[in-house]
Write a protein that holds these residues in place. Structure first.
Motif, PDB file in Angstrom:
ATOM      1  N   SER A 157       0.831  -1.208   0.000  1.00 17.02           N
ATOM      2  CA  SER A 157       0.000   0.000   0.000  1.00 17.02           C
ATOM      3  C   SER A 157       0.861   1.253   0.000  1.00 17.02           C
ATOM      4  O   SER A 157       0.482   2.285  -0.569  1.00 17.02           O
ATOM      5  CB  SER A 157      -0.913   0.008   1.235  1.00 17.02           C
ATOM      6  OG  SER A 157      -1.847  -1.037   1.184  1.00 17.02           O
ATOM      7  N   ARG A 162       0.898   0.075  -7.170  1.00 19.57           N
ATOM      8  CA  ARG A 162      -0.558  -0.059  -7.196  1.00 19.57           C
ATOM      9  C   ARG A 162      -1.121   0.281  -5.806  1.00 19.57           C
ATOM     10  O   ARG A 162      -1.847  -0.530  -5.216  1.00 19.57           O
ATOM     11  CB  ARG A 162      -0.944  -1.492  -7.607  1.00 19.57           C
ATOM     12  CG  ARG A 162      -0.364  -1.905  -8.939  1.00 19.57           C
ATOM     13  CD  ARG A 162      -0.758  -3.302  -9.387  1.00 19.57           C
ATOM     14  NE  ARG A 162      -0.381  -4.362  -8.477  1.00 19.57           N
ATOM     15  CZ  ARG A 162       0.848  -4.832  -8.330  1.00 19.57           C
ATOM     16  NH1 ARG A 162       1.837  -4.313  -9.029  1.00 19.57           N
ATOM     17  NH2 ARG A 162       1.096  -5.825  -7.505  1.00 19.57           N
ATOM     18  N   GLU A 164      -3.445   2.266  -4.598  1.00 17.69           N
ATOM     19  CA  GLU A 164      -4.885   2.342  -4.375  1.00 17.69           C
ATOM     20  C   GLU A 164      -5.489   0.947  -4.217  1.00 17.69           C
ATOM     21  O   GLU A 164      -6.341   0.723  -3.352  1.00 17.69           O
ATOM     22  CB  GLU A 164      -5.577   3.085  -5.524  1.00 17.69           C
ATOM     23  CG  GLU A 164      -5.198   4.552  -5.633  1.00 17.69           C
ATOM     24  CD  GLU A 164      -3.899   4.767  -6.395  1.00 17.69           C
ATOM     25  OE1 GLU A 164      -3.329   3.777  -6.908  1.00 17.69           O
ATOM     26  OE2 GLU A 164      -3.438   5.924  -6.463  1.00 17.69           O
ATOM     27  N   GLU A 165      -5.035   0.023  -5.053  1.00 19.12           N
ATOM     28  CA  GLU A 165      -5.560  -1.342  -4.971  1.00 19.12           C
ATOM     29  C   GLU A 165      -5.240  -1.965  -3.620  1.00 19.12           C
ATOM     30  O   GLU A 165      -6.111  -2.539  -2.954  1.00 19.12           O
ATOM     31  CB  GLU A 165      -4.959  -2.209  -6.086  1.00 19.12           C
ATOM     32  CG  GLU A 165      -5.374  -1.813  -7.483  1.00 19.12           C
ATOM     33  CD  GLU A 165      -4.710  -2.697  -8.532  1.00 19.12           C
ATOM     34  OE1 GLU A 165      -4.343  -3.847  -8.193  1.00 19.12           O
ATOM     35  OE2 GLU A 165      -4.546  -2.249  -9.673  1.00 19.12           O
ATOM     36  N   GLN A 167      -4.268  -0.492  -0.805  1.00 18.86           N
ATOM     37  CA  GLN A 167      -4.844   0.213   0.339  1.00 18.86           C
ATOM     38  C   GLN A 167      -6.296  -0.224   0.564  1.00 18.86           C
ATOM     39  O   GLN A 167      -6.745  -0.374   1.700  1.00 18.86           O
ATOM     40  CB  GLN A 167      -4.749   1.722   0.133  1.00 18.86           C
ATOM     41  CG  GLN A 167      -3.340   2.259   0.300  1.00 18.86           C
ATOM     42  CD  GLN A 167      -3.194   3.700  -0.141  1.00 18.86           C
ATOM     43  OE1 GLN A 167      -4.166   4.449  -0.187  1.00 18.86           O
ATOM     44  NE2 GLN A 167      -1.969   4.112  -0.475  1.00 18.86           N
ATOM     45  N   ALA A 168      -7.030  -0.429  -0.531  1.00 18.14           N
ATOM     46  CA  ALA A 168      -8.403  -0.918  -0.408  1.00 18.14           C
ATOM     47  C   ALA A 168      -8.417  -2.320   0.208  1.00 18.14           C
ATOM     48  O   ALA A 168      -9.274  -2.638   1.055  1.00 18.14           O
ATOM     49  CB  ALA A 168      -9.088  -0.926  -1.773  1.00 18.14           C
TER      50      ALA A 168
END
Length: 410
Positions: A157, A162, A164-165, A167-168
């Motif tokens: 994260s 990547r 955003e991916e 962190q989600a």
């Protein structure tokens, strides 16, 4: 499935990662040089903690889950170095859908028969489909990975590739813990944070996990009923059609409109019946309107399957590698009673030759994606177009005849 495309390493290193690393490429060194080092990780983590609490996750869960979490350079190194897995279908399926896994799968179908019966009644997904995935993903829970999932997700994260991916996914991992499904120490897996016996991403876990053993927790690490039912719930959400086939082995005649043989092209079974396509037992394919694609994973001289909407809509969504998905579908048919497939006599074609073919196609103006020796959808489409141009059987499978034509520049 709903995961980062093809994210795991080879079986820890040989099994679960083998299944998921079928097409995943490595990053360029230029990108790596732009990414931050570990110096700012602690400040970033403090900010993420505040964001998680603001999104409704309890401060206790956030603090206990992220306490002492440090940047893991090994995760970044593995993510950067992850190469391409380029085995062909027959090589991969012979390793992964082997007799030992078939016997183990049948034993589990018998052991958990009441669970599978209940699951199929509720979700419409048959036991062999679930058991095949269970075996391929983690060898029935034996190899789930042993890295700290929270640490891996936090590291990725913070990384620049990547964020955003991941962190989600990290946020949903915290939600899984906050909901009480798992204990912190159970959150372990491969380097991209997948968890459990079916290697769910945290977001898939949070959205589709179900408590099927009635203990009040959605435990996809230790509970077989929870794991199986959650996989079925996820598969059903993708539009699984109960009572319908997913993959059926067929025998194809010598002459077909080979350019129609591709998983992206659906025709009514009447179309295939008209050309003399038969089932493995010699019975003609029904002349009806059921949509089906003719799947030739090793070209017209290799094994052949009719692929139905359950395969196209579900299997290729679970993992978009055609080699992996066809293996998973084939293993499920074996578990359901189908015989060993006919391998045929496909033309051997090495990964080095595939790379050379891709390079020649690029020179002709085709976009085949990464030149890696993996014959994906873009490469198959380009191959088919060139086969048609040269008057070769347009099955979308590489051949030495096509390679020689391209080398000659005609």
């Amino acid at each position: 499935m709903a995961r980062f495309p093809l994210t795991r390493v080879i079986r820890y290193t040989a099994l679960a990662g083998l299944c998921a690393a079928v097409l995943f490429g490595s990053a360029s060194s230029a990108v790596a040089q732009k990414c931050p080092g570990p110096a700012g990780f602690n400040n970033w983590l403090q900010g993420f903690k505040q964001q998680a609490i603001a999104e409704g996750i309890s401060p206790q869960t956030v603090n206990s889950a992220l306490a002492g979490v440090t940047y893991d350079p090994n995760v970044i190194a593995k993510d950067r170095a992850q190469g391409v897995f380029a085995q062909d279908f027959l090589t991969f399926s012979s390793r992964m859908a082997n007799n030992n896994r078939l016997a183990s799968g049948k034993a589990r179908l018998k052991k958990y028969a009441p669970v599978f019966q209940r699951i199929e009644q509720q979700y419409g997904v048959p036991g062999p489909v679930l058991v095949a995935y269970w075996g391929l993903e983690t060898d029935f829970g034996a190899f789930m990975g042993n890295l700290d999932s929270i640490r891996s997700l936090a590291t990725l994260s913070y990384d620049c590739r990547r964020p955003e991916e991941f962190q989600a996914q990290l946020m949903d991992a915290l939600r899984v813990l906050d909901r009480g499904d798992l204990r912190r120490q159970q959150m372990r897996g491969p380097q991209h944070g997948e968890v459990g016996q079916f290697q769910f991403q945290p977001s898939t876990y949070y959205n589709f996990a179900v408590d099927y053993d009635g203990d009040g927790r959605r435990d996809l690490v230790s509970s077989v009923p929870d794991s199986l039912a959650s996989a079925a719930n996820y598969i059903a959400s993708k539009g699984w059609q109960p009572g319908q086939p997913w993959l059926e082995e067929v025998i194809v005649p010598k002459n077909l409109p080979w350019d129609q043989a591709d998983v992206t092209i659906q025709r009514p079974r009447l179309f295939w019946s008209k050309y003399g396509v038969k089932y493995r037992n010699g019975k003609p394919v029904p002349a009806d309107s059921t949509p089906a694609s003719l799947l030739l994973p090793m070209g017209r001289d290799g094994p052949a399957f009719l692929a139905y909407p359950n395969f196209i809509n579900v299997y290729l969504d679970w993992n978009n590698s055609l080699v992996y998905s066809t293996t998973a579908g084939y293993l499920a048919t074996r578990l359901a009673g189908a015989p060993t497939m006919r391998t045929g006599n496909p033309e051997p074609f090495t990964a080095a030759e595939s790379k050379q073919l891709q390079q020649l196609l690029v020179r002709r103006g085709y976009d085949v994606g990464k030149i890696d020796g993996v014959i994906g959808a873009a490469s198959r489409s380009a191959i088919r177009e060139m086969q048609l141009k040269y008057g070769l059987p347009a099955d979308g499978y590489p051949s030495h005849a096509l390679l020689r034509k391209l080398q000659a520049g005609g």
